[in-house]
Design a protein around this motif. Structure first.
Motif, PDB file in Angstrom:
ATOM      1  N   TRP A  25     101.486  30.428 -73.123  1.00  0.00           N
ATOM      2  CA  TRP A  25     100.085  30.808 -72.887  1.00  0.00           C
ATOM      3  C   TRP A  25      99.875  31.716 -71.694  1.00  0.00           C
ATOM      4  O   TRP A  25      98.736  31.913 -71.269  1.00  0.00           O
ATOM      5  CB  TRP A  25      99.232  29.531 -72.719  1.00  0.00           C
ATOM      6  CG  TRP A  25      99.456  28.552 -73.815  1.00  0.00           C
ATOM      7  CD1 TRP A  25     100.045  27.334 -73.703  1.00  0.00           C
ATOM      8  CD2 TRP A  25      99.137  28.721 -75.205  1.00  0.00           C
ATOM      9  NE1 TRP A  25     100.112  26.730 -74.929  1.00  0.00           N
ATOM     10  CE2 TRP A  25      99.551  27.554 -75.873  1.00  0.00           C
ATOM     11  CE3 TRP A  25      98.542  29.741 -75.953  1.00  0.00           C
ATOM     12  CZ2 TRP A  25      99.406  27.373 -77.248  1.00  0.00           C
ATOM     13  CZ3 TRP A  25      98.380  29.567 -77.318  1.00  0.00           C
ATOM     14  CH2 TRP A  25      98.806  28.400 -77.954  1.00  0.00           C
ATOM     15  N   ASP A  42      93.571  29.696 -77.163  1.00  0.00           N
ATOM     16  CA  ASP A  42      92.621  29.614 -78.278  1.00  0.00           C
ATOM     17  C   ASP A  42      91.296  29.063 -77.770  1.00  0.00           C
ATOM     18  O   ASP A  42      91.244  28.359 -76.764  1.00  0.00           O
ATOM     19  CB  ASP A  42      93.183  28.679 -79.361  1.00  0.00           C
ATOM     20  CG  ASP A  42      94.367  29.350 -80.053  1.00  0.00           C
ATOM     21  OD1 ASP A  42      94.163  30.407 -80.651  1.00  0.00           O
ATOM     22  OD2 ASP A  42      95.491  28.816 -79.971  1.00  0.00           O
ATOM     23  N   ARG A  48      90.640  25.965 -76.027  1.00  0.00           N
ATOM     24  CA  ARG A  48      91.690  24.962 -76.231  1.00  0.00           C
ATOM     25  C   ARG A  48      92.829  25.264 -75.265  1.00  0.00           C
ATOM     26  O   ARG A  48      93.821  25.894 -75.605  1.00  0.00           O
ATOM     27  CB  ARG A  48      92.217  24.972 -77.668  1.00  0.00           C
ATOM     28  CG  ARG A  48      93.226  23.842 -77.920  1.00  0.00           C
ATOM     29  CD  ARG A  48      93.782  23.888 -79.312  1.00  0.00           C
ATOM     30  NE  ARG A  48      94.543  25.098 -79.569  1.00  0.00           N
ATOM     31  CZ  ARG A  48      95.811  25.282 -79.214  1.00  0.00           C
ATOM     32  NH1 ARG A  48      96.461  24.336 -78.566  1.00  0.00           N
ATOM     33  NH2 ARG A  48      96.427  26.417 -79.501  1.00  0.00           N
ATOM     34  N   LEU A 101      91.381  33.555 -77.411  1.00  0.00           N
ATOM     35  CA  LEU A 101      91.948  34.094 -78.655  1.00  0.00           C
ATOM     36  C   LEU A 101      90.977  33.944 -79.828  1.00  0.00           C
ATOM     37  O   LEU A 101      91.071  33.049 -80.644  1.00  0.00           O
ATOM     38  CB  LEU A 101      93.293  33.425 -78.940  1.00  0.00           C
ATOM     39  CG  LEU A 101      94.309  33.577 -77.791  1.00  0.00           C
ATOM     40  CD1 LEU A 101      95.593  32.810 -78.100  1.00  0.00           C
ATOM     41  CD2 LEU A 101      94.619  35.050 -77.541  1.00  0.00           C
ATOM     42  N   HIS A 149      92.527  38.235 -87.228  1.00  0.00           N
ATOM     43  CA  HIS A 149      93.952  38.542 -87.178  1.00  0.00           C
ATOM     44  C   HIS A 149      94.099  39.879 -87.881  1.00  0.00           C
ATOM     45  O   HIS A 149      93.833  39.947 -89.085  1.00  0.00           O
ATOM     46  CB  HIS A 149      94.783  37.480 -87.892  1.00  0.00           C
ATOM     47  CG  HIS A 149      94.483  36.091 -87.377  1.00  0.00           C
ATOM     48  ND1 HIS A 149      93.486  35.280 -87.889  1.00  0.00           N
ATOM     49  CD2 HIS A 149      95.053  35.380 -86.369  1.00  0.00           C
ATOM     50  CE1 HIS A 149      93.463  34.124 -87.232  1.00  0.00           C
ATOM     51  NE2 HIS A 149      94.394  34.158 -86.319  1.00  0.00           N
ATOM     52  N   ARG A 159     101.985  33.095 -94.965  1.00  0.00           N
ATOM     53  CA  ARG A 159     101.287  34.057 -94.102  1.00  0.00           C
ATOM     54  C   ARG A 159     102.224  34.829 -93.184  1.00  0.00           C
ATOM     55  O   ARG A 159     101.900  35.907 -92.718  1.00  0.00           O
ATOM     56  CB  ARG A 159     100.218  33.372 -93.259  1.00  0.00           C
ATOM     57  CG  ARG A 159     100.764  32.405 -92.204  1.00  0.00           C
ATOM     58  CD  ARG A 159      99.661  31.936 -91.259  1.00  0.00           C
ATOM     59  NE  ARG A 159     100.113  30.804 -90.485  1.00  0.00           N
ATOM     60  CZ  ARG A 159      99.620  30.434 -89.310  1.00  0.00           C
ATOM     61  NH1 ARG A 159      98.647  31.124 -88.768  1.00  0.00           N
ATOM     62  NH2 ARG A 159     100.076  29.388 -88.683  1.00  0.00           N
ATOM     63  N   MET A 192      94.518  41.055 -81.744  1.00  0.00           N
ATOM     64  CA  MET A 192      95.734  40.327 -82.122  1.00  0.00           C
ATOM     65  C   MET A 192      96.171  40.742 -83.517  1.00  0.00           C
ATOM     66  O   MET A 192      95.414  40.605 -84.474  1.00  0.00           O
ATOM     67  CB  MET A 192      95.466  38.814 -82.118  1.00  0.00           C
ATOM     68  CG  MET A 192      96.716  37.984 -82.431  1.00  0.00           C
ATOM     69  SD  MET A 192      96.323  36.245 -82.792  1.00  0.00           S
ATOM     70  CE  MET A 192      95.767  35.678 -81.206  1.00  0.00           C
ATOM     71  N   TYR A 195     100.340  38.015 -88.817  1.00  0.00           N
ATOM     72  CA  TYR A 195     101.754  37.769 -89.132  1.00  0.00           C
ATOM     73  C   TYR A 195     102.222  38.580 -90.340  1.00  0.00           C
ATOM     74  O   TYR A 195     103.390  38.936 -90.462  1.00  0.00           O
ATOM     75  CB  TYR A 195     101.951  36.303 -89.517  1.00  0.00           C
ATOM     76  CG  TYR A 195     101.859  35.298 -88.398  1.00  0.00           C
ATOM     77  CD1 TYR A 195     102.774  35.311 -87.350  1.00  0.00           C
ATOM     78  CD2 TYR A 195     100.894  34.302 -88.416  1.00  0.00           C
ATOM     79  CE1 TYR A 195     102.705  34.358 -86.339  1.00  0.00           C
ATOM     80  CE2 TYR A 195     100.825  33.347 -87.416  1.00  0.00           C
ATOM     81  CZ  TYR A 195     101.730  33.384 -86.378  1.00  0.00           C
ATOM     82  OH  TYR A 195     101.678  32.442 -85.388  1.00  0.00           O
ATOM     83  N   ASP A 227     100.233  38.064 -82.922  1.00  0.00           N
ATOM     84  CA  ASP A 227     100.013  36.650 -83.211  1.00  0.00           C
ATOM     85  C   ASP A 227     101.288  35.931 -82.767  1.00  0.00           C
ATOM     86  O   ASP A 227     102.364  36.537 -82.646  1.00  0.00           O
ATOM     87  CB  ASP A 227      99.695  36.377 -84.686  1.00  0.00           C
ATOM     88  CG  ASP A 227      98.998  35.013 -84.849  1.00  0.00           C
ATOM     89  OD1 ASP A 227      99.081  34.180 -83.920  1.00  0.00           O
ATOM     90  OD2 ASP A 227      98.391  34.778 -85.907  1.00  0.00           O
ATOM     91  N   TRP A 228     101.138  34.643 -82.530  1.00  0.00           N
ATOM     92  CA  TRP A 228     102.217  33.911 -81.848  1.00  0.00           C
ATOM     93  C   TRP A 228     103.511  33.914 -82.681  1.00  0.00           C
ATOM     94  O   TRP A 228     103.586  33.275 -83.722  1.00  0.00           O
ATOM     95  CB  TRP A 228     101.734  32.512 -81.513  1.00  0.00           C
ATOM     96  CG  TRP A 228     101.172  32.383 -80.122  1.00  0.00           C
ATOM     97  CD1 TRP A 228     101.515  31.422 -79.209  1.00  0.00           C
ATOM     98  CD2 TRP A 228     100.230  33.235 -79.454  1.00  0.00           C
ATOM     99  NE1 TRP A 228     100.842  31.638 -78.022  1.00  0.00           N
ATOM    100  CE2 TRP A 228     100.060  32.746 -78.138  1.00  0.00           C
ATOM    101  CE3 TRP A 228      99.540  34.404 -79.811  1.00  0.00           C
ATOM    102  CZ2 TRP A 228      99.216  33.348 -77.202  1.00  0.00           C
ATOM    103  CZ3 TRP A 228      98.696  34.993 -78.876  1.00  0.00           C
ATOM    104  CH2 TRP A 228      98.546  34.470 -77.603  1.00  0.00           C
ATOM    105  N   SER A 345      95.440  25.709 -84.699  1.00  0.00           N
ATOM    106  CA  SER A 345      95.384  26.183 -83.314  1.00  0.00           C
ATOM    107  C   SER A 345      93.970  26.230 -82.745  1.00  0.00           C
ATOM    108  O   SER A 345      93.789  26.346 -81.539  1.00  0.00           O
ATOM    109  CB  SER A 345      96.005  27.577 -83.224  1.00  0.00           C
ATOM    110  OG  SER A 345      95.299  28.469 -84.059  1.00  0.00           O
ATOM    111  N   GLU A 402      94.736  25.519 -90.915  1.00  0.00           N
ATOM    112  CA  GLU A 402      95.623  26.641 -90.676  1.00  0.00           C
ATOM    113  C   GLU A 402      97.008  26.281 -91.209  1.00  0.00           C
ATOM    114  O   GLU A 402      97.412  25.121 -91.172  1.00  0.00           O
ATOM    115  CB  GLU A 402      95.712  26.888 -89.163  1.00  0.00           C
ATOM    116  CG  GLU A 402      96.680  27.983 -88.778  1.00  0.00           C
ATOM    117  CD  GLU A 402      96.745  28.212 -87.270  1.00  0.00           C
ATOM    118  OE1 GLU A 402      95.807  27.797 -86.564  1.00  0.00           O
ATOM    119  OE2 GLU A 402      97.737  28.808 -86.819  1.00  0.00           O
TER     120      GLU A 402
END
Ligand code: BGC
Length: 739
Positions: A25, A42, A48, A101, A149, A159, A192, A195, A227-228, A345, A402
């Motif tokens: 993060w 997030d 979060r 995010l 996204h 995804r 962002m 994926y 994206d992560w 998330s 998700e």
């Protein structure tokens, strides 16, 4: 904060380190030159922030859980969305978060997408306007937003690999349009990337998407963050225009970038650019305050926003609002264990949580009983003994999240059976729904009152009670169609794809565009939502404005006894369009507060750029000349005024060539008459069916579509004396500007 060093003050290794995260993060700090690390977290409907030392995404600092986008979007009110955004921004700042995010603005292509609760709408203008409001709100507190996204992440199945295979027009007109709007209108600090792949290319490695479109066309000047985990080929991502790979660090990735610079396959300048953008982000974030949060005020805002998000789908015989002294049987476990946000998330650890049962009891003066509705339970008997039954139905949490999609749109069979028993015992039954994606409503016509509560955030219970008793007059409207059957939905045959590809076969016809074009019956149409008052639409007018868009005016009157808000919508269409189009497209909207008896003159603007379609011949936006229908509407299927306006088109200057069809040449003001004359002398019989054509053929229509070069061949074979050089001269003359 003192200005940070320029990229030139850093070593190449230090610059490379800035282009990926330090853990999940944070960005990397460079202590040698005083560059701090900043936090990204997030999102989107609250903060979060993982607790220090926590090891799971579920363990986060408490924060206000506002209504997720699926609900908040139904307010159709950018001002409200911006207020929620500002509150989230303030909480982020207070928790030392630099970038939040969100928002997520992907289009709801199919109701089966497990993550539609995080998105606003099936319509790009609605998503774009509300997304821009959310970004502006968050950023007004000195915290950056991350628009996500990007792009075409419309399903969770596969995804991380799937290729969304989309034709140019739907890609531009449906899937990228909202992103363009937000980038241009609200300048998010970060975007962002998603994926997935688009047309075979991973978005994280796509120079067309991340540089040509995002930066060069739309003017984005912030940081593109992955994206992560999406940037698994760091050099390729850097080349494409991605600046910050999250999470990090990936030592192998840093090494690969250094090797690519050494080998000359990656310009060192690109590293400077990315590091420079990350530095600017860190610098920008240094300006945020960290005032303590008034949690009561934020909870009150969460309740207000949730009340503005509940859609009154049906209210036969004005069963709602309930009088406080009504005796009520509250049925269904969601009344005490609410579903108020989705999984994954975005899951916030709320500062508190209202339940509907407590809040109904707080407002009621009559008897209120509660029954979970389990088999053997006395719910049915209680329903028949009460004045009104309020039944809470919805999807279990694990049904939508998700990371995976839904299997269907049906509510659990046990809930439907319970509802049947209750409504037979007491026809005065109100249904309150809790769901992140739309559900089939086979009982819609069997119950007098139906509230779509979506997922309403931590103040869900209070908001539901407010609407049930009329403390809040519902004003939300659907930003997505509720279909009758899953089989009717636009992507039904093209979802979730196979072998790594999902073909967007419905093209432009997403959401209401599809149901309207196919003239399909729906359970509740896009834009629908009732109120405890009534609205009359008076005179409406539409005219081209100075910017080439369309100014629409209409007067709206609250004709009922209580104050309320009406969401006025404007849809456009083009008569006899030369390109494929939906019958109507939402291009403007406004949420108007009106006291009883009050009339307001409302002005809405359809922006010229929103009238444009993507023209594949010129790879650009084009406004078609023609007569546009302008519908002023209370929903996509409740049109209150229909007008038309002639709009001048864009001149795209397509040259005539030998492959232009006869019809195209004949339509040209210069070449047309000349060709007509040449045809008349070369083929005096062309208008008759004699000889060349079989009986019953409309020769003129057949000739219309034949390219001129081919027509020359046919004409010559038929004995006509056609000089190709003369045709070339004619085509050239047509494209020369007049003296
Ligand atoms: C999600 C993003 C989220 C990120 C960080 C990803 O899996 O797709 O929406 O912001 O994780 O939690």
């Amino acid at each position: 904060m003192t200005p940070l060093p320029a990229p030139t003050d850093l070593t190449l290794e230090e610059k490379v380190s800035l282009t990926s995260g330090a853990g999940f993060w944070r960005t990397e700090a460079i202590e040698r030159v005083g560059i701090p690390s900043i936090v990204l977290t997030d999102g989107p409907h609250g903060v979060r922030k993982q607790r220090a030392g926590a090891d799971g995404i579920g363990d986060s600092e408490p924060a206000t859980c506002f209504p997720p986008a699926v609900a908040l979007g139904c307010s159709w009110d950018p001002a409200l969305v911006a207020r929620v955004g500002a509150a989230i921004g303030a909480e982020a700042a207070a928790q030392d978060v630099a970038v939040l995010l969100g928002p997520g603005i992907n289009i709801k292509r199919t109701p089966l997408c497990g993550r539609t609760f995080e998105y606003f709408s099936e319509d790009p203008v609605v998503s774009g306007v509300l997304g821009a409001a959310m970004v502006s709100g968050i950023q007004s507190r000195g915290v950056g937003a991350s628009l996500k996204h990007f792009a075409a992440n419309n399903q969770e199945t596969d995804r991380m690999r799937v290729s969304a295979d989309i034709d140019a027009r739907p890609l531009r007109e449906i899937y990228l349009r909202a992103f363009a709007h937000v980038v241009r209108e609200a300048q998010p600090w970060t975007v962002m990337c998603s994926y997935n792949r688009i047309n075979g290319v991973y978005t994280a490695r796509d120079p067309w998407l991340l540089t040509t479109v995002l930066r060069e066309e739309w003017g984005f000047d912030g940081v593109v963050v992955s994206d992560w985990g999406a940037a698994d080929d760091r050099p390729a991502s850097l080349v494409a225009g991605l600046d910050l790979a999250m999470p990090g660090p990936t030592r192998a990735g840093d090494a690969a970038i250094l090797a690519a610079v050494e080998a000359g396959t990656l310009a060192a300048q690109r590293v400077d650019e990315a590091a420079g953008r990350v530095l600017r982000l860190i610098e920008r974030a240094g300006g945020r305050g960290a005032d303590p949060v008034d949690q009561d005020a934020h909870h009150a805002l969460a309740r207000e926003a949730a009340g503005r998000s509940i859609v009154l789908l049906r209210n036969d015989g004005d069963l709602l609002p309930l009088r406080p002294d009504t005796s009520i049987a509250v049925i269904g476990a969601f009344a005490v264990e609410p579903r108020y946000q989705g999984g994954g998330s975005s899951k916030i650890n709320p500062t508190r949580l209202d339940t509907a049962l407590d809040e109904i009891r707080a407002l009621a003066t009559g008897t209120v009983t509660y029954h979970p509705g389990d088999p053997l339970d006395d719910a049915v008997a209680a329903a028949s003994a009460a004045d009104v039954a309020v039944v809470f139905l919805g999807l279990p949490a694990a049904a939508e999240s998700e990371g995976y999609d839904r299997d269907g749109i049906d509510l659990p069979a046990a809930q439907l059976a319970l509802l049947d028993a209750v409504r037979l015992a007491n026809p005065r039954t109100v249904v309150v729904l809790s769901n992140g994606g739309v559900v089939a409503l086979p009982f819609a016509e069997d119950v007098p009152a139906l509230l779509e509560g979506w997922l309403l955030g931590q103040a869900c219970g209070g908001a539901v009670a407010d609407v049930l008793f009329g403390v809040v007059n519902p004003s939300a409207k659907l930003t997505e169609t509720i279909p009758r059957r899953l089989q009717d939905t636009p992507a039904y045959l093209d979802f979730p794809g196979e072998h790594g590809h999902v073909r967007y076969g419905e093209g432009l016809f997403v959401g209401y565009r599809w149901y309207d074009a196919r003239d399909l019956d729906v359970a509740f149409p896009f834009g629908h939502g009732l109120s405890y008052t009534t609205f009359h639409y008076g005179d409406a007018s539409a005219a081209v404005d100075d910017a080439g868009g369309i100014a629409v005016e209409v007067s709206v009157t609250n004709t009922g006894a209580v104050a309320g808000r009406e969401v006025v919508q404007v849809y456009t269409g083009v008569r006899d369009s030369a390109v494929t189009r939906a019958p109507r497209e939402c291009k403007a909207f406004v949420s108007v507060p009106l006291e009883p008896g009050e009339t307001r003159e409302i002005r809405l603007t359809v922006r010229r750029e929103d009238l444009a379609y993507w023209d594949i011949r010129v790879d650009g936006w084009v406004v078609e000349a023609g007569t546009y229908t302008i519908e002023v509407a209370a929903s996509s299927r409740d049109v209150r005024a229909s007008l038309s306006v002639d709009v001048a088109g864009d001149d795209i200057g397509l040259p005539l060539t030998r492959m232009s069809s006869i019809g195209e040449v004949l339509a040209h003001p210069v070449a047309g008459p000349a060709l007509a004359e040449a045809m008349a002398s070369a083929m005096p019989d062309a208008g008759s069916t004699a000889g060349m054509m079989p009986e019953g053929v409309d020769v003129a229509r057949m000739l219309d579509g034949i390219p001129i070069q081919r027509a020359i061949v046919f004409a010559a074979a038929g004995g006509a004396d056609v000089d190709p050089a003369m045709i070339d001269a004619l085509l050239e003359a047509a494209d020369r500007p007049a003296d």
